[in-house]
Design an enzyme around this catalytic site. Structure first.
Site, mmCIF file in Angstrom:
data_model
loop_
_atom_site.group_PDB
_atom_site.id
_atom_site.type_symbol
_atom_site.label_atom_id
_atom_site.label_comp_id
_atom_site.label_asym_id
_atom_site.label_seq_id
_atom_site.Cartn_x
_atom_site.Cartn_y
_atom_site.Cartn_z
ATOM 1 N N HIS A 29 -14.099 9.425 -3.428
ATOM 2 C CA HIS A 29 -14.670 8.092 -3.646
ATOM 3 C C HIS A 29 -15.947 7.983 -2.815
ATOM 4 O O HIS A 29 -15.904 8.184 -1.599
ATOM 5 C CB HIS A 29 -13.697 6.993 -3.190
ATOM 6 C CG HIS A 29 -12.370 7.064 -3.878
ATOM 7 N ND1 HIS A 29 -12.195 6.723 -5.197
ATOM 8 C CD2 HIS A 29 -11.151 7.455 -3.430
ATOM 9 C CE1 HIS A 29 -10.929 6.894 -5.529
ATOM 10 N NE2 HIS A 29 -10.269 7.351 -4.481
ATOM 11 N N THR A 39 -2.396 9.581 -6.618
ATOM 12 C CA THR A 39 -2.321 8.900 -5.324
ATOM 13 C C THR A 39 -2.771 9.832 -4.208
ATOM 14 O O THR A 39 -2.446 11.014 -4.200
ATOM 15 C CB THR A 39 -0.871 8.407 -5.095
ATOM 16 O OG1 THR A 39 -0.668 7.258 -5.902
ATOM 17 C CG2 THR A 39 -0.598 8.049 -3.665
HETATM 18 N N1 NAD Z 1 -4.645 0.597 -2.796
HETATM 19 C C1 NAD Z 1 -4.893 1.883 -3.014
HETATM 20 O O1 NAD Z 1 -5.918 2.441 -2.591
HETATM 21 C C2 NAD Z 1 -3.886 2.695 -3.761
HETATM 22 C C3 NAD Z 1 -3.932 4.104 -3.701
HETATM 23 C C4 NAD Z 1 -2.963 4.822 -4.376
HETATM 24 C C5 NAD Z 1 -1.995 4.169 -5.132
HETATM 25 N N2 NAD Z 1 -2.009 2.812 -5.212
HETATM 26 C C6 NAD Z 1 -1.013 2.086 -6.017
HETATM 27 O O2 NAD Z 1 0.196 1.953 -5.296
HETATM 28 C C7 NAD Z 1 1.288 1.887 -6.219
HETATM 29 C C8 NAD Z 1 2.343 2.934 -5.841
HETATM 30 O O3 NAD Z 1 1.771 4.229 -5.925
HETATM 31 P P1 NAD Z 1 2.692 5.544 -5.922
HETATM 32 O O4 NAD Z 1 1.758 6.693 -5.961
HETATM 33 O O5 NAD Z 1 3.710 5.473 -4.849
HETATM 34 O O6 NAD Z 1 3.397 5.403 -7.372
HETATM 35 P P2 NAD Z 1 4.653 6.214 -7.916
HETATM 36 O O7 NAD Z 1 4.557 6.158 -9.395
HETATM 37 O O8 NAD Z 1 4.789 7.542 -7.263
HETATM 38 O O9 NAD Z 1 5.902 5.310 -7.454
HETATM 39 C C9 NAD Z 1 6.094 3.994 -7.895
HETATM 40 C C10 NAD Z 1 7.594 3.661 -7.815
HETATM 41 O O10 NAD Z 1 7.746 2.273 -8.102
HETATM 42 C C11 NAD Z 1 8.766 2.079 -9.058
HETATM 43 N N3 NAD Z 1 8.410 0.883 -9.841
HETATM 44 C C12 NAD Z 1 7.414 0.764 -10.757
HETATM 45 N N4 NAD Z 1 7.377 -0.489 -11.251
HETATM 46 C C13 NAD Z 1 8.385 -1.170 -10.650
HETATM 47 C C14 NAD Z 1 8.858 -2.509 -10.738
HETATM 48 N N5 NAD Z 1 8.302 -3.391 -11.588
HETATM 49 N N6 NAD Z 1 9.898 -2.881 -9.966
HETATM 50 C C15 NAD Z 1 10.473 -1.984 -9.126
HETATM 51 N N7 NAD Z 1 10.084 -0.698 -8.988
HETATM 52 C C16 NAD Z 1 9.045 -0.297 -9.743
HETATM 53 C C17 NAD Z 1 8.805 3.360 -9.887
HETATM 54 O O11 NAD Z 1 10.099 3.577 -10.455
HETATM 55 C C18 NAD Z 1 8.432 4.423 -8.845
HETATM 56 O O12 NAD Z 1 9.580 4.978 -8.203
HETATM 57 C C19 NAD Z 1 0.675 2.105 -7.617
HETATM 58 O O13 NAD Z 1 0.437 0.865 -8.244
HETATM 59 C C20 NAD Z 1 -0.633 2.796 -7.301
HETATM 60 O O14 NAD Z 1 -1.609 2.604 -8.310
HETATM 61 C C21 NAD Z 1 -2.917 2.071 -4.528
#
Ligand code: NAD
Length: 250
Positions: free
Chosen positions: A206, A232
């Site tokens: 980024h 991620t």
């Molecule tokens: N702010 C940032 O810079 C940043 C960076 C990376 C990821 N993220 C975000 O953080 C979040 C998590 O990322 P991750 O890599 O751990 O994702 P991931 O897909 O590895 O894990 C997400 C988990 O949440 C669960 N889940 C999804 N929707 C759900 C709901 N409505 N209720 C309950 N559980 C639910 C899934 O089953 C999964 O186990 C994502 O939205 C991702 O886009 C943000």
């Protein structure tokens, strides 16, 4: 009271890549917490996480059950849809909340005073927020990822998106929370976004260029993708860990 001094119970929504790194940091006592309460709508993810940890982990079956246990801080690490669905009720319960899926916050009309936005996969937000007070002329984010992380199969470098942060976070809900975080930091200034799918890069990169009233900034982050979720970056998980550490100290 949920925010009583001494309460070190943490709630976690989402037991995927970020949730797992965060739980491991608690296990390693990088974050001091008495109990972790986890919710994932895929119960097998919560069970898998619980089975790898050697400290008290309670699994709940809903966010309402999580709220009833009154954690001091809840970390949302699930999805933009989860954040849209749960942030309003967590805010109403008066519990401190760390939101990873920051794209959701752009369209939510709730009191954000107890909502904490971690720096995520980028940093330097303190400088951007300071400059925003004086006046920002331009913010341009260029995110460069391997096609695998964008689910494309181009063999040559390709611009897959150009536009503004709000739309980018909507079109790429799992990849473009960085754009949303920037938009929340510099508002009312707009963030121009370019997403590049580049087979020659392994890291999620980024670059942020800022022109503001009294100068310019250039920030660059090259992050290793998480092995289980290439969208991620590890830095995102560690930014939540850092924020959680400070919220639990208060
Ligand atoms: N702010 C940032 O810079 C940043 C960076 C990376 C990821 N993220 C975000 O953080 C979040 C998590 O990322 P991750 O890599 O751990 O994702 P991931 O897909 O590895 O894990 C997400 C988990 O949440 C669960 N889940 C999804 N929707 C759900 C709901 N409505 N209720 C309950 N559980 C639910 C899934 O089953 C999964 O186990 C994502 O939205 C991702 O886009 C943000």
């Amino acid at each position: 009271m949920s925010d009583k001094k001494g309460n070190k119970k943490v709630g976690l929504i989402g037991c995927g890549a970020i949730g797992t790194v965060l739980a491991e940091a608690i296990e390693r006592k990088i974050v001091v917490c008495d109990e972790l309460v986890v919710y994932d709508f895929d119960a097998s993810k919560a069970q898998k996480l619980q089975s790898t940890l050697n400290f008290p982990v309670t699994i709940v079956e809903s966010v309402d059950e999580l709220l009833a246990l009154k954690p001091k801080v809840i970390v949302e690490a699930a999805s933009q849809q989860a954040a849209k669905d749960y942030v309003p009720k967590i805010v109403s319960a008066g519990i401190e909340l760390i939101v990873m899926s920051t794209g959701a916050l752009l369209s939510l009309n709730v009191d954000l005073s107890r909502v904490h936005v971690p720096s995520g996969a980028i940093g330097g937000l303190d400088a951007l927020a300071s400059a925003a007070l004086a006046g920002i002329d331009e913010v341009v984010l260029t995110s460069r990822k391997n096609p695998k992380a964008l689910e494309t199969d181009n063999k040559e470098e390709k611009i897959v998106y150009e536009g503004y942060a709000e739309e980018a976070a909507r079109l790429f809900p799992r990849e473009m929370n960085v754009a949303a975080t920037l938009a929340l930091t510099v508002k009312p200034a707009k963030v121009k976004v370019r997403v590049v799918s580049d087979p020659s890069v392994k890291r999620n990169t980024h670059e942020i260029q800022v022109k503001w009233r009294f100068g310019e900034m250039f920030l660059r982050f090259a992050n290793d993708p998480h092995p289980e979720n290439p969208r991620t970056s590890a830095l995102a998980a560690w930014s939540a860990i850092k924020l959680l550490q400070s919220l639990l100290k208060t």
